[in-house]
Design an enzyme around this catalytic site. Structure first.
Site, PDB file in Angstrom:
ATOM      1  N   SER A 107       0.790  -1.160   0.084  1.00 46.80           N
ATOM      2  CA  SER A 107       0.065  -0.065  -0.276  1.00 46.80           C
ATOM      3  C   SER A 107       0.908   1.053  -0.030  1.00 46.80           C
ATOM      4  O   SER A 107       1.923   1.309   0.620  1.00 46.80           O
ATOM      5  CB  SER A 107      -0.939   0.142   1.137  1.00 46.80           C
ATOM      6  OG  SER A 107      -1.695  -1.193   1.252  1.00 46.80           O
ATOM      7  N   SER A 145      -3.205  -4.006  -2.564  1.00 50.15           N
ATOM      8  CA  SER A 145      -2.658  -2.710  -2.662  1.00 50.15           C
ATOM      9  C   SER A 145      -3.788  -1.749  -1.920  1.00 50.15           C
ATOM     10  O   SER A 145      -4.831  -1.345  -2.817  1.00 50.15           O
ATOM     11  CB  SER A 145      -2.390  -1.937  -3.955  1.00 50.15           C
ATOM     12  OG  SER A 145      -1.762  -0.783  -3.930  1.00 50.15           O
ATOM     13  N   ASP A 147      -4.390   1.532  -0.978  1.00 47.26           N
ATOM     14  CA  ASP A 147      -3.676   2.745  -1.102  1.00 47.26           C
ATOM     15  C   ASP A 147      -4.742   4.118  -0.408  1.00 47.26           C
ATOM     16  O   ASP A 147      -5.945   3.649  -0.656  1.00 47.26           O
ATOM     17  CB  ASP A 147      -3.424   3.261  -2.513  1.00 47.26           C
ATOM     18  CG  ASP A 147      -2.695   2.131  -3.176  1.00 47.26           C
ATOM     19  OD1 ASP A 147      -1.494   1.767  -2.477  1.00 47.26           O
ATOM     20  OD2 ASP A 147      -3.041   1.502  -4.128  1.00 47.26           O
TER      21      ASP A 147
END
Length: 233
Positions: A107, A145, A147
């Site tokens: 991330s 991921s 994010d």
């Protein structure tokens, strides 16, 4: 971010004393980059990741506002710098079947700060454009991921007073039609902050014996010269 490969992330080693100490020693000035703080155990594009920062200032004719970005890089893809496939040239990217293959889950944490007068709606729009900068570096937004982007305006005119004799809340903010340069600024600053985190990071050896290699800067510069993106003075 999840740096469990080299950090005992579930050990809960951070105490109240650590938090208070961090607050007490916080200071202004240049921001430390690379293997510092939460960036100590991160991996980016198969190389050692870390903390990175960058900023842009709008022309005075467009308000002269500043957009600053801080990142904690811990994700994957195929590293690109100024459009150059650096990760491919260095033989370090995902989807390979060699010993250099790495899993790109991870991330990127991104903090966007600006003194432009923006309320929550346009702050969300500004934050979403930071992803454009992340994608420019070769990110693919992989399955693992997670994010996140946080955007904050420090404009004093938008602060709600503790008390007021008026029954109205009044403020001035930037119109939607005037957001374009801010969008460009946050995309550029995010891209540069990520690259800065890689250039500043250092090879790290974990307590479990794993070694996270830093981006080979000189080889990277050679690749950029090969593609005519960098010229020596």
């Amino acid at each position: 971010t999840n740096d469990a490969r080299i950090n005992d992330i579930r050990g809960r080693h951070v105490t109240t004393e650590h938090v208070l100490e961090a607050i007490q020693v916080a200071a202004g000035g240049p921001v430390a980059e690379g293997n510092v703080g939460a960036g100590t155990g991160t991996v980016c594009f198969g190389f050692k990741g870390g903390i990175g920062t960058s900023s842009r200032v709008l022309p005075s004719t467009r308000g002269g506002y500043t957009v600053g970005v801080l990142v904690q890089t811990n994700y994957g893809g195929i590293l690109q710098i100024n459009g150059v496939p650096v990760g491919q040239e260095l033989g370090r990217y995902s989807f390979r079947t060699t010993v250099n293959e790495y899993k790109e889950d991870g991330s990127c944490m991104i903090v966007v700060m600006t003194d432009a007068p923006l309320t929550s709606r346009n702050l969300k729009r500004l934050a979403s454009r930071a992803f454009a900068g992340m994608m420019r570096t070769g990110a693919s937004g992989s399955n693992g991921s997670g994010d996140y982007i946080i955007a904050v305006s420090t404009a004093e005119d938008l602060r709600i007073p503790y008390s007021s004799e008026s029954m109205y809340e009044e403020w001035r903010e930037i119109r939607n039609d005037e957001m374009d340069l801010l969008f460009q600024a946050v995309a550029e600053a995010t891209e540069e902050a990520i690259i800065n985190s890689l250039f500043a990071a250092e090879t790290t050896k974990a307590r479990n014996g794993m070694t996270l290699e830093a981006l080979p800067v000189e080889k990277t510069l050679e690749v950029l010269r090969k593609y005519n993106r960098l010229r020596d003075k």
